[in-house]
Motif scaffolding. Structure first.
Motif, PDB file in Angstrom:
ATOM      1  N   ALA A 113       0.823  -1.214   0.000  1.00 38.63           N
ATOM      2  CA  ALA A 113       0.000   0.000   0.000  1.00 38.63           C
ATOM      3  C   ALA A 113       0.854   1.260   0.000  1.00 38.63           C
ATOM      4  CB  ALA A 113      -0.923   0.001   1.219  1.00 38.63           C
ATOM      5  N   ALA A 114       2.090   1.131   0.519  1.00 32.38           N
ATOM      6  CA  ALA A 114       3.007   2.271   0.554  1.00 32.38           C
ATOM      7  C   ALA A 114       3.955   2.284  -0.641  1.00 32.38           C
ATOM      8  CB  ALA A 114       3.814   2.246   1.853  1.00 32.38           C
ATOM      9  N   GLY A 115       3.738   1.378  -1.593  1.00 32.57           N
ATOM     10  CA  GLY A 115       4.580   1.327  -2.774  1.00 32.57           C
ATOM     11  C   GLY A 115       5.917   0.650  -2.556  1.00 32.57           C
ATOM     12  N   LEU A 116       6.016  -0.197  -1.517  1.00 32.24           N
ATOM     13  CA  LEU A 116       7.253  -0.900  -1.185  1.00 32.24           C
ATOM     14  C   LEU A 116       7.129  -2.373  -1.547  1.00 32.24           C
ATOM     15  CD1 LEU A 116       7.780   0.672   2.341  1.00 32.24           C
ATOM     16  CD2 LEU A 116       9.142   1.189   0.311  1.00 32.24           C
ATOM     17  N   ARG A 117       8.233  -2.967  -2.012  1.00 31.17           N
ATOM     18  CA  ARG A 117       8.219  -4.381  -2.382  1.00 31.17           C
ATOM     19  C   ARG A 117       8.712  -5.226  -1.215  1.00 31.17           C
ATOM     20  NH1 ARG A 117      11.075  -4.873  -8.205  1.00 31.17           N
ATOM     21  NH2 ARG A 117      12.817  -3.995  -7.020  1.00 31.17           N
ATOM     22  N   ALA A 118       7.962  -6.287  -0.936  1.00 27.78           N
ATOM     23  CA  ALA A 118       8.353  -7.212   0.129  1.00 27.78           C
ATOM     24  C   ALA A 118       8.152  -8.632  -0.367  1.00 27.78           C
ATOM     25  CB  ALA A 118       7.540  -6.968   1.392  1.00 27.78           C
ATOM     26  N   PHE A 119       9.104  -9.503  -0.045  1.00 26.04           N
ATOM     27  CA  PHE A 119       9.020 -10.909  -0.442  1.00 26.04           C
ATOM     28  C   PHE A 119       8.292 -11.695   0.641  1.00 26.04           C
ATOM     29  CE2 PHE A 119      10.708 -15.245  -0.207  1.00 26.04           C
ATOM     30  CZ  PHE A 119      10.419 -15.695  -1.474  1.00 26.04           C
ATOM     31  N   GLY A 120       7.165 -12.290   0.256  1.00 21.38           N
ATOM     32  CA  GLY A 120       6.355 -13.066   1.180  1.00 21.38           C
ATOM     33  C   GLY A 120       4.905 -12.958   0.781  1.00 21.38           C
ATOM     34  N   PRO A 121       4.051 -13.855   1.277  1.00 22.93           N
ATOM     35  CA  PRO A 121       2.632 -13.816   0.921  1.00 22.93           C
ATOM     36  C   PRO A 121       1.884 -12.703   1.649  1.00 22.93           C
ATOM     37  CG  PRO A 121       3.041 -15.587   2.474  1.00 22.93           C
ATOM     38  CD  PRO A 121       4.390 -15.006   2.136  1.00 22.93           C
ATOM     39  N   VAL A 122       0.812 -12.233   1.036  1.00 20.90           N
ATOM     40  CA  VAL A 122      -0.085 -11.303   1.708  1.00 20.90           C
ATOM     41  C   VAL A 122      -0.805 -12.035   2.834  1.00 20.90           C
ATOM     42  CG1 VAL A 122      -0.394  -9.853  -0.337  1.00 20.90           C
ATOM     43  CG2 VAL A 122      -1.929 -11.794   0.054  1.00 20.90           C
ATOM     44  N   ALA A 123      -1.447 -11.277   3.715  1.00 20.50           N
ATOM     45  CA  ALA A 123      -2.044 -11.873   4.916  1.00 20.50           C
ATOM     46  C   ALA A 123      -3.071 -12.942   4.575  1.00 20.50           C
ATOM     47  CB  ALA A 123      -2.680 -10.779   5.769  1.00 20.50           C
ATOM     48  N   SER A 124      -3.883 -12.707   3.544  1.00 24.69           N
ATOM     49  CA  SER A 124      -4.928 -13.686   3.210  1.00 24.69           C
ATOM     50  C   SER A 124      -4.332 -15.003   2.731  1.00 24.69           C
ATOM     51  CB  SER A 124      -5.869 -13.107   2.154  1.00 24.69           C
ATOM     52  OG  SER A 124      -5.143 -12.652   1.032  1.00 24.69           O
ATOM     53  N   ALA A 125      -3.158 -14.956   2.090  1.00 29.47           N
ATOM     54  CA  ALA A 125      -2.490 -16.192   1.670  1.00 29.47           C
ATOM     55  C   ALA A 125      -1.704 -16.808   2.816  1.00 29.47           C
ATOM     56  CB  ALA A 125      -1.571 -15.917   0.479  1.00 29.47           C
ATOM     57  N   ALA A 126      -1.181 -15.969   3.705  1.00 28.77           N
ATOM     58  CA  ALA A 126      -0.417 -16.467   4.860  1.00 28.77           C
ATOM     59  C   ALA A 126      -1.300 -17.199   5.861  1.00 28.77           C
ATOM     60  CB  ALA A 126       0.307 -15.314   5.547  1.00 28.77           C
ATOM     61  N   ARG A 127      -2.624 -17.165   5.667  1.00 31.35           N
ATOM     62  CA  ARG A 127      -3.514 -17.953   6.533  1.00 31.35           C
ATOM     63  C   ARG A 127      -3.217 -19.438   6.466  1.00 31.35           C
ATOM     64  NH1 ARG A 127      -9.537 -16.885   5.130  1.00 31.35           N
ATOM     65  NH2 ARG A 127      -8.669 -16.807   3.014  1.00 31.35           N
ATOM     66  N   LEU A 128      -2.543 -19.862   5.394  1.00 28.01           N
ATOM     67  CA  LEU A 128      -2.167 -21.270   5.309  1.00 28.01           C
ATOM     68  C   LEU A 128      -1.329 -21.697   6.504  1.00 28.01           C
ATOM     69  CD1 LEU A 128      -1.330 -21.740   1.521  1.00 28.01           C
ATOM     70  CD2 LEU A 128      -3.246 -22.720   2.785  1.00 28.01           C
ATOM     71  N   GLU A 129      -0.575 -20.756   7.077  1.00 29.03           N
ATOM     72  CA  GLU A 129       0.148 -21.050   8.302  1.00 29.03           C
ATOM     73  C   GLU A 129      -0.530 -20.435   9.514  1.00 29.03           C
ATOM     74  OE1 GLU A 129       4.576 -20.876  10.371  1.00 29.03           O
ATOM     75  OE2 GLU A 129       4.308 -20.123   8.340  1.00 29.03           O
ATOM     76  N   GLY A 130      -1.120 -19.262   9.332  1.00 33.75           N
ATOM     77  CA  GLY A 130      -1.699 -18.538  10.460  1.00 33.75           C
ATOM     78  C   GLY A 130      -2.911 -19.203  11.072  1.00 33.75           C
ATOM     79  N   SER A 131      -3.602 -20.034  10.291  1.00 28.26           N
ATOM     80  CA  SER A 131      -4.780 -20.742  10.807  1.00 28.26           C
ATOM     81  C   SER A 131      -4.742 -22.182  10.308  1.00 28.26           C
ATOM     82  CB  SER A 131      -6.075 -20.068  10.342  1.00 28.26           C
ATOM     83  OG  SER A 131      -7.194 -20.880  10.633  1.00 28.26           O
ATOM     84  N   LYS A 132      -4.435 -23.105  11.192  1.00 27.92           N
ATOM     85  CA  LYS A 132      -4.414 -24.509  10.789  1.00 27.92           C
ATOM     86  C   LYS A 132      -5.821 -24.989  10.445  1.00 27.92           C
ATOM     87  CE  LYS A 132      -0.038 -26.060  12.533  1.00 27.92           C
ATOM     88  NZ  LYS A 132       0.492 -24.692  12.651  1.00 27.92           N
ATOM     89  N   ALA A 133      -6.827 -24.348  11.031  1.00 26.34           N
ATOM     90  CA  ALA A 133      -8.209 -24.699  10.687  1.00 26.34           C
ATOM     91  C   ALA A 133      -8.490 -24.314   9.237  1.00 26.34           C
ATOM     92  CB  ALA A 133      -9.174 -23.980  11.624  1.00 26.34           C
ATOM     93  N   PHE A 134      -8.053 -23.122   8.832  1.00 30.43           N
ATOM     94  CA  PHE A 134      -8.219 -22.704   7.438  1.00 30.43           C
ATOM     95  C   PHE A 134      -7.451 -23.635   6.511  1.00 30.43           C
ATOM     96  CE2 PHE A 134      -6.308 -20.518   3.813  1.00 30.43           C
ATOM     97  CZ  PHE A 134      -7.438 -20.128   3.115  1.00 30.43           C
ATOM     98  N   ALA A 135      -6.210 -23.959   6.885  1.00 36.62           N
ATOM     99  CA  ALA A 135      -5.386 -24.821   6.044  1.00 36.62           C
ATOM    100  C   ALA A 135      -6.025 -26.196   5.864  1.00 36.62           C
ATOM    101  CB  ALA A 135      -3.992 -24.958   6.634  1.00 36.62           C
ATOM    102  N   LYS A 136      -6.638 -26.715   6.918  1.00 32.71           N
ATOM    103  CA  LYS A 136      -7.298 -28.019   6.823  1.00 32.71           C
ATOM    104  C   LYS A 136      -8.475 -27.952   5.854  1.00 32.71           C
ATOM    105  CE  LYS A 136      -6.600 -31.305   8.675  1.00 32.71           C
ATOM    106  NZ  LYS A 136      -5.884 -32.529   8.226  1.00 32.71           N
TER     107      LYS A 136
END
Length: 773
Positions: free
Chosen positions: A84-107
């Motif tokens: 949002a600030a025009g900066l590049r970062a390597f890694g998934p966005v929060a909605s994709a990082a749910r694969l680790e952030g929520s094991k219930a979502f990942a299941k």
């Protein structure tokens, strides 16, 4: 380039160490860093959790790329904030990082995408979780759904331990909000492997397979930790099994995320269990592993900075990822008390001496440098990595370096990389006379034995007789979930998708296809599954193929709570050519009397709600194969982003979980149509009352690229495409406008695609307008 690495552990030291080797690097920062990173970068005293401060720093220092090490900032939305600030970062966005952030979502995600994983269930209510736990045959694995620094998974040895873990997580809240929701799943047996991959949202490039050691003590004893060491490459994941894991687990995950509108960019880490039935997903992580990074990055020959940039810029396919012909072993040195409360501030001796050894690199984790001395600051203090031509020699070098390092209470595992075994080879058995005539009874018996365990795992107390009996017995009394149940049955096949499975030599996903297809067929009548029966016919029976198909059926049955009650495996050399097979299944389910679908009060103005398909599902493969003839199955077309064969073999999606969410919330569904053979024109009218039709807006959903590829290459008309294929919508629900709004809130991927209208009996009953070719 100016690069910022976020984190303070051994993984971040390894990232900084590798990035520092890039000729494109101008200046390197690590926030907050440790006692090792200070030698190769500028440490910045900003915590990984302070996203606003990190953003301001990146803007002030004109950072070209930020590389996120730990998972917490990714789950918290650092990449979104930087973008949002025009900066590049390597890694998934929060909605994709749910694969680790929520094991219930990942299941749920794995089940929806047909990714092979352990059967399990998710709970927020302690009593419901305890009741489920007590129904299980053996001790399970219990996972805190939220982030727990690698310590939220317990492989339970006994039922008593499982109940204690459940109480500790959900009642005592030992891990805080991370344990408010838990996943209880079966315990898988086999060798564990970590398979990490670089991803740019479409392209997925695997790294070398690795192994990490989670338990604290030798022999995999003691509590789970963040990781006590590892090695790479793992001999347990040969190229053909790695490709199976890529085709069935990692690529479908990236494709599933892309289809959901949240492309996965970064490192996707799949923790795998290599079972007798193939690789199974244990968990997803959304970043480099620790200590996997400390064995993988020293083996990476390519420029890491170039790879990360290619991922962020969506051009990973242009970059060659090369690896050294070597092996690496890593031993983690921990502080006394770890993984519980631990001592800090102890002086570390011998670091310089160990680092001088050939092919040895020390990656700092919990250290700081003060007045020329290294002091401990964390639980995992150092990762000692060594390279050599093979793992045995690499581990000897690593332990030689470990012996030179000292600090009070230092402890480590002494069995990293110990006792690696070659994979067993199957024994050949002589064929009998009947086998020479074309039917091998011994092969049939072996097939039954190979599939027996997978089938038995689907049984519930309601199953009175199953595999081996003349007929399966299922007790409705023992099942006892309905007052006035009506049985609903459906039989179907997977058509010529079997030819593709045979051509690619990948059989297990086809088992998911037939079960999920039949689940949807009874679901649209309001029914939930009870038990399933399969029929498989071969031109020449190969036990491993039959077992793989049945294992897929069993896995899919367990995911929807159905018993695989029985079936028939036939060898018919005069009917099918060698290598060919057919697969048919029957699902029997139940619905309470008075709750069958469709309902009678459907009226004009009711909303047609669409749920996305995962691909072709199980229909239209004869036309698809003709249209795509001449294209090798391994072809990666730009619009698909992964091999053509993988796209076409994507399993048929089951919609039971989504409909259960609606039913649990009290949403009143009027009708459902499973979009199979016949497409929209022939399936939706099956649930409509006389005098009604539907008007669908073809621009209301994105048609997946595979359908347009088939249409273009096969020169198929628009009308025929919508009559043969699902075109990206696998299930259509009819609901009142009010209930459709509720359903969309409960199921974010659901979308209104049309409405019910009056039909005069002359015009097409299903009218589709606004189609975007």
């Amino acid at each position: 380039m100016r690069v910022l690495v976020i984190g303070s552990g051994g993984r971040e030291h390894a990232l900084a160490w590798k990035l520092a080797q890039s000729p494109r690097l101008e200046r390197l920062f690590v926030a907050p860093g440790n006692g090792g990173t200070v030698a190769i970068a500028e440490n910045v005293p900003i915590a990984p959790s302070d996203i606003p401060a990190l953003r301001l720093f990146a803007q002030k220092e004109h950072i070209d790329l930020t590389v996120v090490g730990p998972e917490a900032p990714l789950v918290a939305g650092l990449v979104d904030d930087f973008a949002a600030a025009g900066l590049r970062a390597f890694g998934p966005v929060a909605s994709a990082a749910r694969l680790e952030g929520s094991k219930a979502f990942a299941k749920r995600f794995a089940q929806e995408e047909g990714i092979p994983t352990a059967v399990g269930a998710t709970f927020r209510d302690y009593e419901a979780a305890l009741a489920y736990l007590r129904e299980q045959e053996g001790p399970p694995v219990i996972k805190a759904s939220g982030l727990a620094a690698g310590k939220g998974v317990t492989v339970c040895a006994t039922r008593e331990e499982a109940e204690a873990v459940l109480h500790r997580l959900m009642v005592e809240r030992a891990l805080g909000p991370a344990g408010a929701e838990v996943v209880i799943e079966e315990r898988l047996e086999g060798e564990e492997v970590s398979l990490l991959a670089f991803c740019d949202g479409r392209t997925v490039v695997p790294m070398l397979p690795a192994r990490d050691y989670k338990r604290l003590a030798d022999g995999d004893r003691g509590p789970n930790t963040g990781g006590m060491g590892g090695y790479a490459p793992s001999p347990y994941l040969p190229p053909e099994v790695q490709e199976e894991a890529m085709a069935r687990i990692l690529r479908p995950a990236v494709e599933g995320m892309r289809r959901r509108g949240t492309p996965y960019v970064g490192v996707l880490y799949a923790g795998l269990m290599l079972t007798p039935h193939g690789p199974r997903l244990l968990e997803f992580n959304c970043r480099f592993g620790d200590p996997e990074a400390q064995v993988l990055l020293p083996l990476l020959e390519s420029d890491l900075l170039e790879i990360l940039l290619a991922c962020v810029e969506g051009r990973l396919e242009e970059v060659e990822v090369r690896w050294k012909q070597a092996a690496a072993a890593c031993v983690v040195l921990a502080a006394p008390g770890y993984p519980g409360s631990y001592l800090t501030g102890e002086e570390i001796e011998g670091i310089e001496e160990a680092a001088r050894l050939p092919e040895v690199t020390l990656f700092h984790a919990g250290t700081r440098k003060e007045n020329g001395r290294f002091l401990t600051t964390g639980g995992r203090v150092l990762a000692v990595t060594a390279l050599s031509s093979d793992i045995a020699q690499a581990r000897r070098r690593a332990y030689e370096a470990v012996r030179r390092i000292r600090f009070p209470g230092m402890h480590y595992r002494r069995d990293i990389g110990e006792g690696l075994r070659s994979q067993p080879r199957a024994e050949k058995r002589p064929a009998g006379a009947y086998a020479a005539a074309g039917v091998d009874i011994a092969a049939g018996n072996r097939a039954v034995e190979l599939m027996r365990e997978a089938v038995a795992r689907t049984y519930t107390p309601a199953v009175l007789a199953g595999l081996g009996a003349f007929g399966g017995l299922f007790s409705l009394k023992a099942w006892g979930r309905a007052d006035r149940p009506i049985l609903v049955a459906s039989t179907d096949g997977v058509g010529t998708k079997t030819l593709l499975a045979a051509a690619l030599g990948r059989y297990e996903s086809i088992g998911h296809d037939i079960v999920n297809h039949c689940v949807n067929d009874i679901l649209v009548q309001g029914a939930r599954p009870l038990f399933f029966l399969d029929y498989i016919a071969f031109g020449q029976l190969r036990p491993e193929q039959a077992a793989a198909i049945v294992a897929g059926c069993a896995e899919a049955c367990r995911a929807v709570g159905a018993a695989l009650l029985g079936g028939e495996t036939a060898e018919m050399p005069g009917v099918y050519r060698p290598g060919a097979f057919d697969l048919v299944g029957t699902m029997v389910g139940w619905v309470e009397e008075g709750e069958t679908l469709p309902r009678r009060d459907i009226r004009p103005g009711d909303v047609c709600l669409g749920l996305p398909s995962s691909g072709l599902h199980t229909n239209g493969y004869s036309l698809a194969r003709r249209a795509l003839a001449g294209l090798p199955w391994e072809t990666v077309l730009p619009e698909l982003g992964r091999p053509l064969g993988d796209v076409l073999l994507t399993p048929h999606r089951a919609y039971l979980n989504e409909i259960e969410v609606l039913w649990a919330a009290g949403v009143r569904i009027l009708a459902m149509a499973h979009i199979t053979g016949g497409g929209f024109p022939e399936n939706i009218p099956r649930v409509l009352p006389e005098g009604l039709g539907v008007h669908l807006d073809g621009s209301s959903w994105e048609v997946p690229a595979i359908f347009r590829l088939i249409q273009r290459r096969g020169r198929v008309s628009e009308e025929e495409m919508y009559r043969v294929f699902n075109m990206g919508i696998g299930l259509v629900l009819l609901l009142s406008p009010e209930e459709a709004e509720r359903a969309c809130r409960l199921l974010p991927e659901a979308r209104p695609i049309g409405q019910v209208v009056w039909w005069d009996g002359k015009a097409p009953r299903v009218r589709i307008t606004g189609v975007q070719p």
